[in-house]
Design an enzyme around this catalytic site. Structure first.
Site, short mmCIF file in Angstrom:
data_model
loop_
_atom_site.label_atom_id
_atom_site.label_comp_id
_atom_site.label_asym_id
_atom_site.label_seq_id
_atom_site.Cartn_x
_atom_site.Cartn_y
_atom_site.Cartn_z
N HIS A 4 42.40 28.08 28.25
CA HIS A 4 42.77 29.49 28.41
C HIS A 4 42.40 30.34 27.18
O HIS A 4 42.00 31.49 27.30
CB HIS A 4 44.27 29.60 28.69
CG HIS A 4 44.65 30.82 29.46
ND1 HIS A 4 45.61 30.83 30.41
CD2 HIS A 4 44.16 32.09 29.42
CE1 HIS A 4 45.72 32.05 30.93
NE2 HIS A 4 44.85 32.82 30.34
N TYR B 203 50.72 31.55 34.46
CA TYR B 203 51.03 32.63 35.41
C TYR B 203 52.28 32.30 36.23
O TYR B 203 52.80 33.17 36.94
CB TYR B 203 49.86 32.91 36.37
CG TYR B 203 48.57 33.37 35.71
CD1 TYR B 203 48.51 33.71 34.35
CD2 TYR B 203 47.39 33.48 36.45
CE1 TYR B 203 47.32 34.10 33.77
CE2 TYR B 203 46.20 33.89 35.86
CZ TYR B 203 46.17 34.20 34.51
OH TYR B 203 44.99 34.60 33.93
N ASP C 72 41.82 32.60 41.29
CA ASP C 72 41.99 32.35 39.86
C ASP C 72 43.47 32.35 39.50
O ASP C 72 44.18 33.33 39.75
CB ASP C 72 41.30 33.45 39.05
CG ASP C 72 41.40 33.19 37.55
OD1 ASP C 72 40.59 32.39 37.05
OD2 ASP C 72 42.31 33.75 36.90
N LYS D 108 44.05 27.01 34.48
CA LYS D 108 43.75 26.98 33.04
C LYS D 108 44.79 26.20 32.24
O LYS D 108 45.99 26.25 32.55
CB LYS D 108 43.68 28.42 32.48
CG LYS D 108 42.84 29.35 33.33
CD LYS D 108 42.71 30.75 32.75
CE LYS D 108 42.09 31.69 33.78
NZ LYS D 108 43.07 32.35 34.65
N1 LIG Z 1 41.62 34.32 30.91
C1 LIG Z 1 42.48 35.25 30.52
O1 LIG Z 1 42.97 35.26 29.38
C2 LIG Z 1 42.84 36.34 31.48
C3 LIG Z 1 43.46 37.50 31.02
C4 LIG Z 1 43.76 38.50 31.95
C5 LIG Z 1 43.45 38.32 33.27
N2 LIG Z 1 42.87 37.15 33.71
C6 LIG Z 1 42.55 36.93 35.15
O2 LIG Z 1 41.78 38.03 35.62
C7 LIG Z 1 42.46 38.66 36.70
C8 LIG Z 1 42.18 40.14 36.73
O3 LIG Z 1 42.61 40.77 35.54
P1 LIG Z 1 43.90 41.71 35.47
O4 LIG Z 1 44.87 41.26 36.49
O5 LIG Z 1 44.36 41.72 34.08
O6 LIG Z 1 43.34 43.15 35.76
P2 LIG Z 1 42.52 43.88 36.91
O7 LIG Z 1 42.15 42.97 38.00
O8 LIG Z 1 41.47 44.65 36.23
O9 LIG Z 1 43.60 44.93 37.41
C9 LIG Z 1 44.66 44.56 38.22
C10 LIG Z 1 45.55 45.78 38.42
O10 LIG Z 1 44.85 46.80 39.13
C11 LIG Z 1 45.54 47.16 40.33
N3 LIG Z 1 44.52 47.25 41.38
C12 LIG Z 1 43.89 46.23 42.03
N4 LIG Z 1 42.97 46.67 42.89
C13 LIG Z 1 42.99 48.02 42.80
C14 LIG Z 1 42.27 49.05 43.45
N5 LIG Z 1 41.34 48.75 44.37
N6 LIG Z 1 42.54 50.33 43.11
C15 LIG Z 1 43.48 50.61 42.18
N7 LIG Z 1 44.21 49.69 41.54
C16 LIG Z 1 43.97 48.40 41.84
C17 LIG Z 1 46.51 46.03 40.58
O11 LIG Z 1 47.69 46.50 41.18
P3 LIG Z 1 48.17 45.94 42.62
O12 LIG Z 1 48.40 44.49 42.49
O13 LIG Z 1 49.43 46.71 42.88
O14 LIG Z 1 47.06 46.27 43.58
C18 LIG Z 1 46.81 45.52 39.17
O15 LIG Z 1 47.83 46.32 38.56
C19 LIG Z 1 43.93 38.28 36.45
O16 LIG Z 1 44.75 38.52 37.55
C20 LIG Z 1 43.78 36.85 36.05
O17 LIG Z 1 43.57 36.04 37.19
C21 LIG Z 1 42.55 36.17 32.82
#
Ligand SMILES: NC(=O)c1ccc[n+]([C@@H]2O[C@H](COP(=O)([O-])OP(=O)(O)OC[C@H]3O[C@@H](n4cnc5c(N)ncnc54)[C@H](OP(=O)(O)O)[C@@H]3O)[C@@H](O)[C@H]2O)c1
Length: 337
Positions: free
Chosen positions: A115, A53, A48, A82
């Protein structure tokens, strides 16, 4: 429950989205190569990303190496990107998708998402978040979602994307698209985790054959850093820590798993896809290692009861000052104020 394994998908029409994908928001160009290789090695087939990004070219470079070395083929992967908020006009969709495809070095993506339903002015490809002299986002309050959707449908006709979908849309906005579309949205990507389970929206989508993908599935601890980097206000953002929840920790211990794995497993059993982001190879592997245990009915219900509804929303909405709150005065602002 049907058995869920590492090849499981959620489907809508012909679209088959692998249930676990690699999130890449805030993964820098320097970090992408290691993260993507670790993900492919671990078994991920779903990636994704998004125009905003700013890592599509890095992803493209790694993908090319992976394809050239025959480690994986294009057909085995499910790649999502997106349309940025400054492209929320029908005529802007094609140029932005072409830019993404060029950066990704691909002929097509598997899924192209709008998005966010609220749009901002288009001040050029490089002005991701155009602001006025007061630092306020330059909203384009004339966003017309139904016209914009026609621009999305044309991309399927042109073969630039296999499927189209939406992100950060509320139920009314999803319904408006469903009621008028020629090609229905195959997927809705929204904030979704144990504290914001979006139960009504998820059942509505299931009823209408729209798959759901959960962003922020482990609580998105990086939102504050993102806002700071962009010089955007961070005061009042809601920070919740699903990883620290005692119910999750207790279940994790029982299965000798990490809390993150219980969070992800719950959502997959709940019927949505998840896209945890990590740049750390060990955590990337861990986040995919969720297919060798199953929650009991009692455990599932206990986690289901952790839902806080709107009080669990971190990226916008009532009582939070997340990124999307900057668009609150837009007529298509999607969350309850
Ligand atoms: N459509 C939208 O508007 C939108 C908005 C937000 C996000 N997204 C998408 O959704 C994805 C996921 O959301 P997100 O990145 O906001 O949050 P998330 O996946 O809930 O959290 C990511 C964070 O958690 C840490 N992490 C990952 N695996 C872990 C584990 N097993 N244990 C502890 N910590 C861990 C990561 O750090 P490290 O990298 O250091 O492991 C990073 O800081 C995004 O990357 C993006 O692709 C879309």
């Amino acid at each position: 429950m049907t058995k869920i394994d590492s090849k499981s998908v959620v489907t809508s029409g012909k679209m088959k989205m692998p249930v676990v994908g690699l999130g890449t928001w805030q993964s820098t160009a320097e970090e992408i190569d290691i993260a993507l290789n670790a993900a492919i090695d671990a078994g991920y087939r779903h990636i994704d990303t998004a125009y905003v990004y700013e890592n599509e070219s890095a992803i493209g470079t790694t993908l090319k190496k992976l394809f050239d070395s025959r480690k994986i083929t294009r057909e085995e992967l499910f790649i999502v990107t997106k349309l940025p908020i400054m492209g929320n006009r029908s005529e802007d969709v094609e140029p932005f998708l072409k830019k993404s495809l060029e950066a990704l070095q691909l002929d097509y993506v598997d899924l192209y998402l709008i998005h966010c339903p609220a749009g901002v002015m288009n001040k050029g490809f490089n002005q991701l978040f155009p602001t006025n002299e007061k630092g306020e986002l330059l909203l384009d309050k004339n966003t017309n979602l139904l016209e914009l959707w026609k621009g999305m449908e044309k991309q399927v006709d042109a073969g630039r994307t296999k499927s189209i979908g939406i992100s950060n849309f509320n139920q009314t906005q999803v319904k408006r698209i469903l009621d008028s579309c020629r090609i229905p949205p195959a997927n809705l990507q929204v904030e979704l985790h144990i504290y914001l389970q979006q139960k009504e929206l998820v059942s509505f989508c299931k009823e209408h054959d729209v798959t759901v993908c959960a962003y922020g599935p482990i609580g998105s601890p990086g939102q504050k850093a993102f806002l700071e980097k962009r010089g955007l206000p961070t005061e009042g953002i809601r920070v919740l820590s699903p990883l620290e929840d005692p119910v999750i920790k207790e279940i994790a211990e029982r299965y000798n798993k990490q809390p993150s794995q219980v969070l992800l497993r719950y959502m997959i059993e709940y019927g949505v896809a998840v896209i945890p982001k990590s740049i750390n190879p060990a955590r990337i592997k861990q986040n995919f290692d969720v297919f060798d245990f199953e929650l009991t009915k009692e455990e599932f219900e206990k986690i289901s009861a952790l839902d806080r509804g709107e009080d669990g929303r971190m990226f916008g909405g009532r009582g939070s000052q997340g990124f999307f709150n900057l668009m609150e005065s837009h007529p298509e602002y999607p969350f309850p104020k």
